[in-house]
Design a protein around this motif. Structure first.
Motif, PDB file in Angstrom:
ATOM      1  N   GLU A  66      25.885  25.472 -11.320  1.00 12.38           N
ATOM      2  CA  GLU A  66      25.778  26.003  -9.963  1.00 12.38           C
ATOM      3  C   GLU A  66      25.060  25.016  -9.040  1.00 12.38           C
ATOM      4  O   GLU A  66      25.455  24.840  -7.894  1.00 12.38           O
ATOM      5  N   ARG A  67      24.010  24.373  -9.548  1.00 11.67           N
ATOM      6  CA  ARG A  67      23.309  23.368  -8.740  1.00 11.67           C
ATOM      7  C   ARG A  67      24.245  22.216  -8.397  1.00 11.67           C
ATOM      8  O   ARG A  67      24.257  21.735  -7.264  1.00 11.67           O
ATOM      9  N   ALA A  68      25.035  21.771  -9.374  1.00 12.29           N
ATOM     10  CA  ALA A  68      25.977  20.675  -9.130  1.00 12.29           C
ATOM     11  C   ALA A  68      27.026  21.078  -8.093  1.00 12.29           C
ATOM     12  O   ALA A  68      27.359  20.300  -7.200  1.00 12.29           O
ATOM     13  N   MET A  69      27.509  22.301  -8.187  1.00 12.29           N
ATOM     14  CA  MET A  69      28.506  22.780  -7.226  1.00 12.29           C
ATOM     15  C   MET A  69      27.897  22.877  -5.833  1.00 12.29           C
ATOM     16  O   MET A  69      28.486  22.417  -4.853  1.00 12.29           O
ATOM     17  N   LEU A  70      26.687  23.425  -5.727  1.00 14.88           N
ATOM     18  CA  LEU A  70      26.029  23.539  -4.421  1.00 14.88           C
ATOM     19  C   LEU A  70      25.742  22.171  -3.811  1.00 14.88           C
ATOM     20  O   LEU A  70      25.782  22.016  -2.587  1.00 14.88           O
ATOM     21  N   ALA A  71      25.467  21.186  -4.644  1.00 19.01           N
ATOM     22  CA  ALA A  71      25.178  19.837  -4.144  1.00 19.01           C
ATOM     23  C   ALA A  71      26.381  19.222  -3.441  1.00 19.01           C
ATOM     24  O   ALA A  71      26.217  18.371  -2.564  1.00 19.01           O
ATOM     25  N   THR A  72      27.586  19.651  -3.791  1.00 17.07           N
ATOM     26  CA  THR A  72      28.792  19.089  -3.162  1.00 17.07           C
ATOM     27  C   THR A  72      29.188  19.807  -1.874  1.00 17.07           C
ATOM     28  O   THR A  72      29.965  19.263  -1.088  1.00 17.07           O
ATOM     29  N   LEU A  73      28.676  21.001  -1.643  1.00 12.23           N
ATOM     30  CA  LEU A  73      29.108  21.783  -0.480  1.00 12.23           C
ATOM     31  C   LEU A  73      28.823  21.109   0.860  1.00 12.23           C
ATOM     32  O   LEU A  73      29.710  21.078   1.717  1.00 12.23           O
ATOM     33  N   PRO A  74      27.621  20.599   1.105  1.00 13.45           N
ATOM     34  CA  PRO A  74      27.392  19.975   2.420  1.00 13.45           C
ATOM     35  C   PRO A  74      28.352  18.829   2.708  1.00 13.45           C
ATOM     36  O   PRO A  74      28.818  18.683   3.834  1.00 13.45           O
ATOM     37  N   GLU A  75      28.661  18.041   1.693  1.00 14.67           N
ATOM     38  CA  GLU A  75      29.608  16.935   1.889  1.00 14.67           C
ATOM     39  C   GLU A  75      30.978  17.456   2.281  1.00 14.67           C
ATOM     40  O   GLU A  75      31.624  16.915   3.169  1.00 14.67           O
ATOM     41  N   ARG A  76      31.427  18.507   1.610  1.00 15.09           N
ATOM     42  CA  ARG A  76      32.743  19.058   1.917  1.00 15.09           C
ATOM     43  C   ARG A  76      32.765  19.646   3.316  1.00 15.09           C
ATOM     44  O   ARG A  76      33.725  19.469   4.066  1.00 15.09           O
ATOM     45  N   VAL A  77      31.722  20.352   3.706  1.00 12.51           N
ATOM     46  CA  VAL A  77      31.655  20.950   5.042  1.00 12.51           C
ATOM     47  C   VAL A  77      31.551  19.854   6.088  1.00 12.51           C
ATOM     48  O   VAL A  77      32.223  19.903   7.118  1.00 12.51           O
ATOM     49  N   ALA A  78      30.722  18.839   5.849  1.00 10.13           N
ATOM     50  CA  ALA A  78      30.575  17.731   6.804  1.00 10.13           C
ATOM     51  C   ALA A  78      31.896  17.009   6.994  1.00 10.13           C
ATOM     52  O   ALA A  78      32.244  16.606   8.096  1.00 10.13           O
ATOM     53  N   ARG A  79      32.652  16.831   5.914  1.00 15.01           N
ATOM     54  CA  ARG A  79      33.946  16.167   6.011  1.00 15.01           C
ATOM     55  C   ARG A  79      34.878  16.994   6.890  1.00 15.01           C
ATOM     56  O   ARG A  79      35.562  16.469   7.743  1.00 15.01           O
ATOM     57  N   LEU A  80      34.883  18.316   6.713  1.00 20.64           N
ATOM     58  CA  LEU A  80      35.713  19.178   7.544  1.00 20.64           C
ATOM     59  C   LEU A  80      35.279  19.108   9.004  1.00 20.64           C
ATOM     60  O   LEU A  80      36.092  19.058   9.906  1.00 20.64           O
TER      61      LEU A  80
END
Length: 161
Positions: free
Chosen positions: A141-155
């Motif tokens: 879950e920590r690893a998944m949450l760590a990727t969220l800001p990057e994905r949102v920023a890219r969008l």
């Protein structure tokens, strides 16, 4: 079961699951930030926003950071950051430095007192963050949450710029 929240005409309403995910993120973030703020204030007399600004500046090259970059990193408006930096400068934690190649720009530079304040607060911050947030998540879950800001920023970059 509650009905989905209605959106503007022509917009698809959020499902209960979508709305729950969004509101859950906001609620968790607000609760954790409030508790971090309370614990930092009680232990060292500084607010979470002060800790965050001192931490970002300390991690930057030469322990200084352009004000516009600091505002973006700390999720503060430029005027909000200016008021905070005014206070931190008055308290001797930060000093402003003029930007030599941009007359309107300025740097926030960490002082030795700012470094000491940050170090004194770091144990409280890290302990509270682990206790309130990280201990409730699995490594996956920590690893998944760590990727969220990057994905949102890219969008955001794709749709806003």
């Amino acid at each position: 079961m509650a009905a989905p929240v209605q959106a503007l005409p022509g917009a698809q309403p959020l499902t209960e699951s979508e709305l729950g995910a969004w509101r859950g993120l906001l609620r968790a973030s607000a609760c954790i930030c409030k508790q971090l703020d309370t614990e930092l204030e009680a232990a060292n007399g500084i607010a979470l926003s002060t800790y965050e600004v001192l931490a970002y500046v300390s991690e930057a090259d030469g322990e200084r950071m352009r004000m516009c970059d600091l505002a973006a990193s700390a999720n503060l408006s430029r005027s909000g950051l200016t008021r905070l930096i005014d206070r931190l400068e008055r308290d001797g934690l930060i000093e402003r430095q003029r930007c030599s190649n941009d007359a309107r720009g300025a740097w926030a530079k960490l002082t030795s007192e700012g470094r000491d304040t940050l170090e004194a607060s770091r144990v409280i911050y890290l302990d509270a963050l682990r206790r309130l947030f990280l201990s409730n998540l699995s490594p996956a879950e920590r690893a998944m949450l760590a990727t969220l800001p990057e994905r949102v920023a890219r969008l955001e970059t794709e749709t806003c710029c």
